[in-house]
Design a protein around this motif. Structure first.
Motif, PDB file in Angstrom:
ATOM      1  N   THR A 156       4.685   2.892 -12.090  1.00 26.70           N
ATOM      2  CA  THR A 156       3.583   3.679 -12.657  1.00 26.70           C
ATOM      3  C   THR A 156       2.870   4.452 -11.564  1.00 26.70           C
ATOM      4  OG1 THR A 156       3.276   2.128 -14.484  1.00 26.70           O
ATOM      5  CG2 THR A 156       1.407   3.562 -13.932  1.00 26.70           C
ATOM      6  N   ILE A 157       2.546   3.777 -10.484  1.00 24.84           N
ATOM      7  CA  ILE A 157       1.876   4.436  -9.354  1.00 24.84           C
ATOM      8  C   ILE A 157       2.766   5.507  -8.752  1.00 24.84           C
ATOM      9  CG2 ILE A 157       0.979   4.080  -7.019  1.00 24.84           C
ATOM     10  CD1 ILE A 157      -0.005   1.286  -8.060  1.00 24.84           C
ATOM     11  N   ASN A 158       4.060   5.207  -8.601  1.00 24.11           N
ATOM     12  CA  ASN A 158       4.987   6.211  -8.060  1.00 24.11           C
ATOM     13  C   ASN A 158       5.050   7.444  -8.949  1.00 24.11           C
ATOM     14  OD1 ASN A 158       5.689   4.620  -5.860  1.00 24.11           O
ATOM     15  ND2 ASN A 158       7.591   3.875  -6.768  1.00 24.11           N
ATOM     16  N   SER A 159       4.945   7.254 -10.252  1.00 20.67           N
ATOM     17  CA  SER A 159       5.044   8.405 -11.165  1.00 20.67           C
ATOM     18  C   SER A 159       3.893   9.378 -10.987  1.00 20.67           C
ATOM     19  CB  SER A 159       5.129   7.926 -12.625  1.00 20.67           C
ATOM     20  OG  SER A 159       3.872   7.443 -13.054  1.00 20.67           O
ATOM     21  N   TYR A 160       2.758   8.902 -10.505  1.00 20.04           N
ATOM     22  CA  TYR A 160       1.627   9.802 -10.263  1.00 20.04           C
ATOM     23  C   TYR A 160       1.882  10.722  -9.092  1.00 20.04           C
ATOM     24  CZ  TYR A 160      -1.086   7.128 -13.592  1.00 20.04           C
ATOM     25  OH  TYR A 160      -1.526   6.530 -14.732  1.00 20.04           O
ATOM     26  N   ALA A 161       2.775  10.318  -8.197  1.00 22.04           N
ATOM     27  CA  ALA A 161       3.090  11.145  -7.024  1.00 22.04           C
ATOM     28  C   ALA A 161       4.180  12.161  -7.327  1.00 22.04           C
ATOM     29  CB  ALA A 161       3.523  10.263  -5.861  1.00 22.04           C
ATOM     30  N   ASP A 162       4.924  11.959  -8.419  1.00 25.63           N
ATOM     31  CA  ASP A 162       6.041  12.870  -8.753  1.00 25.63           C
ATOM     32  C   ASP A 162       5.583  14.187  -9.319  1.00 25.63           C
ATOM     33  OD1 ASP A 162       7.756  10.942  -7.851  1.00 25.63           O
ATOM     34  OD2 ASP A 162       8.185  10.131  -9.846  1.00 25.63           O
TER      35      ASP A 162
ATOM     36  N   SER B  24      -7.081  -6.116 -12.709  1.00 26.47           N
ATOM     37  CA  SER B  24      -7.080  -7.316 -11.873  1.00 26.47           C
ATOM     38  C   SER B  24      -6.711  -8.535 -12.712  1.00 26.47           C
ATOM     39  CB  SER B  24      -8.438  -7.516 -11.213  1.00 26.47           C
ATOM     40  OG  SER B  24      -9.445  -7.646 -12.176  1.00 26.47           O
ATOM     41  N   HIS B  25      -6.372  -9.602 -12.038  1.00 26.97           N
ATOM     42  CA  HIS B  25      -6.031 -10.883 -12.659  1.00 26.97           C
ATOM     43  C   HIS B  25      -4.844 -10.777 -13.617  1.00 26.97           C
ATOM     44  CE1 HIS B  25      -9.614 -12.427 -10.807  1.00 26.97           C
ATOM     45  NE2 HIS B  25     -10.326 -11.476 -11.386  1.00 26.97           N
ATOM     46  N   LEU B  26      -3.852  -9.962 -13.252  1.00 27.66           N
ATOM     47  CA  LEU B  26      -2.638  -9.857 -14.059  1.00 27.66           C
ATOM     48  C   LEU B  26      -1.689 -10.986 -13.659  1.00 27.66           C
ATOM     49  CD1 LEU B  26      -2.067  -6.020 -13.672  1.00 27.66           C
ATOM     50  CD2 LEU B  26      -2.926  -7.206 -15.694  1.00 27.66           C
ATOM     51  N   PRO B  27      -1.015 -11.614 -14.613  1.00 29.94           N
ATOM     52  CA  PRO B  27      -0.046 -12.659 -14.254  1.00 29.94           C
ATOM     53  C   PRO B  27       1.071 -12.058 -13.389  1.00 29.94           C
ATOM     54  CG  PRO B  27      -0.472 -12.648 -16.616  1.00 29.94           C
ATOM     55  CD  PRO B  27      -1.125 -11.431 -16.043  1.00 29.94           C
TER      56      PRO B  27
ATOM     57  N   GLU C  68      -1.445 -14.468  -9.704  1.00 28.58           N
ATOM     58  CA  GLU C  68      -1.850 -13.194 -10.293  1.00 28.58           C
ATOM     59  C   GLU C  68      -1.879 -12.107  -9.234  1.00 28.58           C
ATOM     60  OE1 GLU C  68      -5.483 -14.529 -12.110  1.00 28.58           O
ATOM     61  OE2 GLU C  68      -6.638 -14.090 -10.303  1.00 28.58           O
ATOM     62  N   PHE C  69      -1.949 -10.869  -9.723  1.00 21.76           N
ATOM     63  CA  PHE C  69      -2.036  -9.728  -8.817  1.00 21.76           C
ATOM     64  C   PHE C  69      -3.013  -8.717  -9.388  1.00 21.76           C
ATOM     65  CE2 PHE C  69       1.036  -8.107 -11.799  1.00 21.76           C
ATOM     66  CZ  PHE C  69       0.991  -6.719 -11.720  1.00 21.76           C
ATOM     67  N   SER C  70      -3.432  -7.808  -8.536  1.00 24.44           N
ATOM     68  CA  SER C  70      -4.325  -6.734  -8.964  1.00 24.44           C
ATOM     69  C   SER C  70      -3.866  -5.450  -8.293  1.00 24.44           C
ATOM     70  CB  SER C  70      -5.767  -7.047  -8.591  1.00 24.44           C
ATOM     71  OG  SER C  70      -5.880  -7.224  -7.195  1.00 24.44           O
ATOM     72  N   TYR C  71      -4.286  -4.334  -8.839  1.00 17.51           N
ATOM     73  CA  TYR C  71      -3.945  -3.048  -8.247  1.00 17.51           C
ATOM     74  C   TYR C  71      -5.056  -2.045  -8.500  1.00 17.51           C
ATOM     75  CZ  TYR C  71      -2.715  -1.129 -12.831  1.00 17.51           C
ATOM     76  OH  TYR C  71      -2.749  -0.682 -14.125  1.00 17.51           O
ATOM     77  N   ALA C  72      -5.091  -1.054  -7.632  1.00 17.13           N
ATOM     78  CA  ALA C  72      -6.016   0.070  -7.782  1.00 17.13           C
ATOM     79  C   ALA C  72      -5.328   1.291  -7.189  1.00 17.13           C
ATOM     80  CB  ALA C  72      -7.326  -0.201  -7.058  1.00 17.13           C
TER      81      ALA C  72
ATOM     82  N   GLU D 255       0.825  -1.209   0.000  1.00 16.84           N
ATOM     83  CA  GLU D 255       0.000   0.000   0.000  1.00 16.84           C
ATOM     84  C   GLU D 255       0.855   1.253   0.000  1.00 16.84           C
ATOM     85  OE1 GLU D 255      -3.828  -0.163   2.463  1.00 16.84           O
ATOM     86  OE2 GLU D 255      -2.445  -1.521   3.510  1.00 16.84           O
ATOM     87  N   LYS D 256       0.308   2.270  -0.624  1.00 16.66           N
ATOM     88  CA  LYS D 256       0.929   3.595  -0.638  1.00 16.66           C
ATOM     89  C   LYS D 256      -0.182   4.616  -0.819  1.00 16.66           C
ATOM     90  CE  LYS D 256       3.841   6.578  -3.364  1.00 16.66           C
ATOM     91  NZ  LYS D 256       4.840   6.686  -4.407  1.00 16.66           N
ATOM     92  N   ASP D 257      -0.271   5.557   0.104  1.00 14.42           N
ATOM     93  CA  ASP D 257      -1.265   6.618   0.010  1.00 14.42           C
ATOM     94  C   ASP D 257      -2.595   6.095  -0.524  1.00 14.42           C
ATOM     95  OD1 ASP D 257       0.671   8.432   0.962  1.00 14.42           O
ATOM     96  OD2 ASP D 257       1.383   8.802  -1.068  1.00 14.42           O
ATOM     97  N   ASN D 258      -2.944   6.458  -1.740  1.00 12.59           N
ATOM     98  CA  ASN D 258      -4.217   6.051  -2.341  1.00 12.59           C
ATOM     99  C   ASN D 258      -4.050   4.927  -3.349  1.00 12.59           C
ATOM    100  OD1 ASN D 258      -5.648   7.970  -0.897  1.00 12.59           O
ATOM    101  ND2 ASN D 258      -5.225   9.550  -2.413  1.00 12.59           N
ATOM    102  N   ALA D 259      -3.135   3.989  -3.043  1.00 11.07           N
ATOM    103  CA  ALA D 259      -2.890   2.879  -3.967  1.00 11.07           C
ATOM    104  C   ALA D 259      -2.734   1.580  -3.194  1.00 11.07           C
ATOM    105  CB  ALA D 259      -1.622   3.146  -4.777  1.00 11.07           C
ATOM    106  N   VAL D 260      -3.148   0.501  -3.821  1.00  9.56           N
ATOM    107  CA  VAL D 260      -3.004  -0.819  -3.218  1.00  9.56           C
ATOM    108  C   VAL D 260      -2.698  -1.832  -4.317  1.00  9.56           C
ATOM    109  CG1 VAL D 260      -5.479  -1.343  -3.327  1.00  9.56           C
ATOM    110  CG2 VAL D 260      -4.057  -2.501  -1.649  1.00  9.56           C
ATOM    111  N   ILE D 261      -1.775  -2.744  -3.999  1.00 11.54           N
ATOM    112  CA  ILE D 261      -1.452  -3.861  -4.887  1.00 11.54           C
ATOM    113  C   ILE D 261      -1.650  -5.127  -4.066  1.00 11.54           C
ATOM    114  CG2 ILE D 261       0.341  -5.004  -6.256  1.00 11.54           C
ATOM    115  CD1 ILE D 261       1.691  -2.248  -6.565  1.00 11.54           C
ATOM    116  N   ASN D 262      -2.468  -6.041  -4.567  1.00 14.96           N
ATOM    117  CA  ASN D 262      -2.713  -7.307  -3.891  1.00 14.96           C
ATOM    118  C   ASN D 262      -1.998  -8.392  -4.687  1.00 14.96           C
ATOM    119  OD1 ASN D 262      -3.846  -9.819  -3.017  1.00 14.96           O
ATOM    120  ND2 ASN D 262      -5.516  -8.656  -2.101  1.00 14.96           N
TER     121      ASN D 262
END
Length: 163
Positions: free
Chosen positions: A157-163, A142-145, A127-131, A115-122
């Protein structure tokens, strides 16, 4: 954010331990440094904060490895060993800067949550998912290998939104 100034290796340091990049910048601005000096000292202090966070994530993973069935007081499953191994490898592959503001926690369904601020990766076994919330709105899949490269790509990608 008050602290006494100490010096080591000719760089000013706060008397408290900064735990984020914003702590570092707040402290440096309070000293009235010139922008060029502030950048130099900021790089050093931020590197220490990032390194400490990565070490904290590795320690948290060791704690998660010890959890048994019902760790939440109900029927939560212990984290799947294959997922634990994957996340351990992921932490080794990521730079401290990549994971600077992320936290790690178990999920009741035997997966791992980053988790980071307004992001989560499960992260699951296969597989994994993120929002995440970005300036342009909600992003996620969701359902990414699951692979080291694909999870790191999403983190970046998520980090780049915070930059």
């Amino acid at each position: 954010m008050q602290g006494t100034l100490t010096t080591t290796t000719n760089s000013p340091r706060p008397g408290y331990k900064p735990t984020s990049a914003s702590d570092v910048m707040s402290y440096l601005h309070s000293l009235g440094m010139t922008p060029s000096v502030r950048r130099i000292v900021s790089r050093q202090l931020n590197h220490e904060v990032e390194r400490d966070n990565l070490l904290g994530l590795k320690e948290r993973l060791r704690e998660i490895k010890q959890l048994k069935r019902g760790w939440d007081g109900y029927e939560a499953m212990p984290t799947n060993r294959r997922i634990l191994s994957f996340v351990e490898h992921l932490l080794e592959e990521c730079s401290p800067r990549t994971l600077a503001d992320w936290s790690l926690s178990p999920d009741v369904n035997a997966t791992i949550i980053l988790e980071k601020d307004n992001a989560v990766i499960n992260i699951g076994q296969d597989e994994f998912s993120y929002a995440a919330e970005a300036a342009t709105g909600h992003i996620g899949e969701s359902h990414l290998p699951v692979s080291t490269e694909s999870v790191i790509r999403v983190i970046n990608t998520i980090n780049s939104y915070a930059d």
